[in-house]
Design an enzyme around this catalytic site. Sequence first.
Site, PDB file in Angstrom:
ATOM      1  CG  ASP A 181      -1.844   1.251   1.477  1.00 16.74           C
ATOM      2  OD1 ASP A 181      -1.808   1.962   0.497  1.00 16.74           O
ATOM      3  OD2 ASP A 181      -2.312   1.391   2.637  1.00 16.74           O
ATOM      4  CG  ASP A 198      -5.916   3.315   0.331  1.00 15.07           C
ATOM      5  OD1 ASP A 198      -5.209   2.393   0.532  1.00 15.07           O
ATOM      6  OD2 ASP A 198      -6.612   3.626  -0.657  1.00 15.07           O
ATOM      7  CG  ASP A 232      -1.344   1.994  -3.561  1.00 16.45           C
ATOM      8  OD1 ASP A 232       0.003   1.649  -4.009  1.00 16.45           O
ATOM      9  OD2 ASP A 232      -1.752   2.730  -2.690  1.00 16.45           O
ATOM     10  CG  ASP A 287      -5.799 -11.713 -14.660  1.00 16.42           C
ATOM     11  OD1 ASP A 287      -6.317 -12.498 -15.309  1.00 16.42           O
ATOM     12  OD2 ASP A 287      -5.204 -11.936 -13.458  1.00 16.42           O
ATOM     13  CG  ASP A 316     -10.648 -15.104 -15.035  1.00 19.88           C
ATOM     14  OD1 ASP A 316      -9.981 -15.478 -14.163  1.00 19.88           O
ATOM     15  OD2 ASP A 316     -11.856 -15.118 -15.042  1.00 19.88           O
ATOM     16  CD  GLU A 346      -8.646 -19.318 -14.016  1.00 18.05           C
ATOM     17  OE1 GLU A 346      -8.685 -19.583 -12.953  1.00 18.05           O
ATOM     18  OE2 GLU A 346      -9.216 -18.501 -14.592  1.00 18.05           O
ATOM     19  CG  HIS A 371      -5.987 -14.792  -8.032  1.00 17.73           C
ATOM     20  ND1 HIS A 371      -5.248 -15.416  -9.095  1.00 17.73           N
ATOM     21  CD2 HIS A 371      -7.106 -14.862  -8.376  1.00 17.73           C
ATOM     22  CE1 HIS A 371      -6.011 -15.615 -10.012  1.00 17.73           C
ATOM     23  NE2 HIS A 371      -7.073 -15.101  -9.678  1.00 17.73           N
ATOM     24  CG  ASP A 372      -8.590 -18.034  -7.943  1.00 18.69           C
ATOM     25  OD1 ASP A 372      -9.333 -17.207  -7.225  1.00 18.69           O
ATOM     26  OD2 ASP A 372      -8.953 -17.913  -9.184  1.00 18.69           O
TER      27      ASP A 372
END
Length: 574
Positions: A32, A36, A40, A109, A214, A268, A340-341
Amino acid sequence: MMSSQILSDGELDREWWKEAVVYQIYPRSFSDGDGDGVGDLQGIIDRLDYVADLGVDVIWLNPVYDSPQEDNGYDISDYRTIYHEFGTMADWEALLEAVHDRDMRLVMDLVVNHTSDQHEWFQKSRQRDPAYEDYYIWREGDTDEDGEPVPPNNWESFFGGSAWEYDEVRGEYYLHLYDTSQPDLNWRNDAVRQDVFDTIEWWLEKGIDGFRMDVINLLSKVEGLPDGDPDSEWTGSEHFIDGPEMQSYLTALDEAVLSNYDVMTVGEMPQLTVESAREYAGTDGPLDMAFHFQHTKLDYDDGERWSVGDWSLPELKTIVDRWQDGLAADGWNTLYWENHDQPRSVSRYGDPENYRRESATLLGTFVLTLRGTPYIYQGQELGMTNADWETMDALRDVDAINHARELLERNGVDEYDDVREVVGYRTRDNARTPMQWDDSRNAGFTDGDPWIKVNPNYREINATAQRTDEESVYSYYRRLIQLRSDRDVLVYGDYTDLLPGHETVFAFTRSLSTDAGTERVLVVLHFDDGTETIDLPVEYADATLRECNYDRDDTDPEMVTLAPYEARVYELFD
């Protein structure tokens, strides 16, 4: 079987994406930059030297497009705008320049099976705007014997429940194979395909180096949308996975756009088989590589994702052998444990309590020494582990929340504690806890309140401590990445499984013959917390030990006694 990596003139069939190691960044959880609590683009820029020092060649960036964030960015409302919490297009352009300045490449992605329901296309489609009326898959549905509305067919969403949602504005159901906020695009519509192709070309013109696509093999649905087999893994999947137009859609994309650029493409693809992988990503296929999921289902109980079952090493080897041998003459493998999955690999296939470093480095050796392009997910190179999800309120993963509710209803229980073990083990949030940079507050991820909980073990597992420790998981990954970069045999060499039936040891060779001679690499991986002694072929008696996750000075692999989760890499020249 002759390897496809040797051309008729004896030269290697070199491609930069075959020789690359890919590092995946999940922007929301990486770093970050503005305090916040949300990662990012500036945070990524600030940490790029860390990524470059690891030795990787490509960064795969999860979605940063404008989005309502119902599914953490996989619900895109504008493909050509950056989500405001991640920064601006100027920030993205600065990131691309910084990546290229460090001799790395950037892969984006690509999510084009569905959009957000907030996308302009969907908003116009639900209003029956003539130009967009058929941009999505709409049906009227039916009524049951009591006059109640019934979806058009029995297809199930990957996130649970019906794959259909009734829209009051249009007065029809729309198809969503994922969350209700993610309506599927109608790829039968020529205008949809052209808009998508234009968007892809727009990004390529900005200088990116490829796409991770994806769920790309879901684009084509069987005409008529018939009911599916209720006993299949996902009801209806035989009608929306690898549909009849898939090859023509991807071939058209390749011919119209992708083939005009020197880029890397990886799809994917749920339920991918070796045979279909050769069609999609073989020598004549429209893509370079494809992700399959067969090894990520080893710990499913009786094939059920929302369960925890035992797995065996011979099962893993059967899968690896199938893919290594099946794509040897035509195709290229993707090598990964995490993304990430997927939950953290050390918590699934290793021992995070007693042998975290050993099992993390063993799993890293597996990924970095097989034939194919390795993918490393942020924090994997540190041996990050699953977190403890004590309450449902702590979860951020819409998939896990939906399935937790389904499990509660199915099991006839009311308390989250009754399903906590399986939900906590499976949730994608395990991969999305903030990157553990140091032992300061919030693991150095943010000065604010993080959007998702930080794993409390960051004080023991963090990048700052590991970068200066030659025995750390990070340092081990760094050495192996360098070894792979230096040795063509680890990229292009043939694969042979030496002990296919062994219950705890995975031993395989990579071999490559050139004008200079034959180079061989022997990899020995011990997937167990005990000790094991094995015999290996006598020709490896003179091999040199190049890497090991224990402090070893012996170089004789003929008789090997392995410690818990020990990994060894030997090298032999003829």
